[in-house]
Design a protein around this motif. Structure first.
Motif, PDB file in Angstrom:
ATOM      1  N   GLY A 128      11.365  -5.823   9.034  1.00  0.00           N
ATOM      2  CA  GLY A 128      11.031  -5.677   8.438  1.00  0.00           C
ATOM      3  C   GLY A 128      10.845  -5.270   6.954  1.00  0.00           C
ATOM      4  N   GLU A 129       9.922  -5.091   5.715  1.00  0.00           N
ATOM      5  CA  GLU A 129      10.318  -4.108   4.977  1.00  0.00           C
ATOM      6  C   GLU A 129       8.305  -3.583   5.448  1.00  0.00           C
ATOM      7  OE1 GLU A 129      11.109  -2.833   2.209  1.00  0.00           O
ATOM      8  OE2 GLU A 129      13.424  -4.142   3.109  1.00  0.00           O
ATOM      9  N   PRO A 130       8.428  -2.051   5.467  1.00  0.00           N
ATOM     10  CA  PRO A 130       7.799  -1.168   5.093  1.00  0.00           C
ATOM     11  C   PRO A 130       6.384  -1.547   4.748  1.00  0.00           C
ATOM     12  CG  PRO A 130       9.598   0.115   5.238  1.00  0.00           C
ATOM     13  CD  PRO A 130      10.159  -1.087   4.783  1.00  0.00           C
ATOM     14  N   ILE A 131       5.218  -1.277   5.578  1.00  0.00           N
ATOM     15  CA  ILE A 131       3.761  -2.093   4.342  1.00  0.00           C
ATOM     16  C   ILE A 131       3.553  -1.373   3.200  1.00  0.00           C
ATOM     17  CG2 ILE A 131       2.841  -3.372   6.830  1.00  0.00           C
ATOM     18  CD1 ILE A 131       0.957  -1.242   7.122  1.00  0.00           C
ATOM     19  N   SER A 132       2.708  -1.649   2.275  1.00  0.00           N
ATOM     20  CA  SER A 132       1.981  -1.048   1.717  1.00  0.00           C
ATOM     21  C   SER A 132       1.463  -0.321   1.079  1.00  0.00           C
ATOM     22  CB  SER A 132       2.019  -1.865   0.322  1.00  0.00           C
ATOM     23  OG  SER A 132       0.823  -2.084   0.577  1.00  0.00           O
ATOM     24  N   LEU A 133       1.268   1.728   0.604  1.00  0.00           N
ATOM     25  CA  LEU A 133       0.331   2.570   0.946  1.00  0.00           C
ATOM     26  C   LEU A 133      -0.903   1.906   0.902  1.00  0.00           C
ATOM     27  CD1 LEU A 133       1.890   5.486  -1.273  1.00  0.00           C
ATOM     28  CD2 LEU A 133       2.530   5.122   1.082  1.00  0.00           C
TER      29      LEU A 133
END
Length: 194
Positions: A114-119
């Motif tokens: 999946g998409e990398p998690i946010s900062l």
């Protein structure tokens, strides 16, 4: 002399890795740090080398590196991978890139597709890890360096060598920290009591 050299080497390795999952041990605590660890000093050095080599191996594949957020944690020659990558092909490639690292005994690949998690989520994960570590260090029943902690997307991973009672205490501590959604234990059983 040998212990001082090993302590300096390990502390330098910890500071150089800069991984959120690795604890920075003050020099004054290094003596007691060894006393609480169930790993040999050689294994401690191997674990630091595994972490550094794994991070370098993953970073070499620029496509995977850019399309992923991967964190590594090593304990007793086992390597834990957490994070996200954009395809299952990348997830398989990551493990393949680590095969040449001779020190690795087991790989626990907890990377999700999946998409990398946010900062912001990563910052929250770091805060959760800090809270869990602080509570574990404050608990004399578990031991300062018998378990390592890393958090990914509000899931806390505990990795170490604990007795059954110590594992129960560590799990309970991690579950009680605010913001923790789930706790995953990758624990080797230690004999007897403390």
């Amino acid at each position: 002399p040998l212990m001082h050299k090993l302590t300096s080497l390990i502390i330098a390795g910890i500071l150089l890795t800069g991984c959120a999952g690795e604890a920075v041990i003050p020099v004054t605590a290094a003596g007691s740090w060894f006393n609480h660890d169930r790993r040999t000093s050689g294994t401690i050095v191997d674990d630091q080398a595994i972490t550094i080599k794994a991070n370098l191996a993953i970073a070499k594949n620029k496509t995977v590196w850019k399309e992923s957020h991967i964190s590594t944690l090593s304990y007793n020659n086992s390597l834990l991978l957490v994070g996200q990558t954009k395809s299952s092909s990348h997830k398989r490639q990551i493990e393949k890139m680590l095969e040449p690292i001779a020190e690795i005994g087991n790989i626990y690949n907890q990377v999700s597709v999946g998409e990398p998690i946010s900062l912001k989520t990563r910052a929250n994960d770091t805060w959760i890890t800090t809270q869990v570590k602080a509570k574990l260090i404050g608990n004399r029943d578990v031991g300062i360096n018998r378990v390592k902690v890393i958090t990914e997307d509000s899931t806390v991973y505990l990795m170490g060598k604990l007795t059954k009672d110590e594992e129960k205490i560590a799990l309970d501590i991690a579950r009680r920290v605010q913001g923790v959604a789930k706790v995953v234990a990758i624990i080797e059983k230690a004999d007897g009591g403390a």
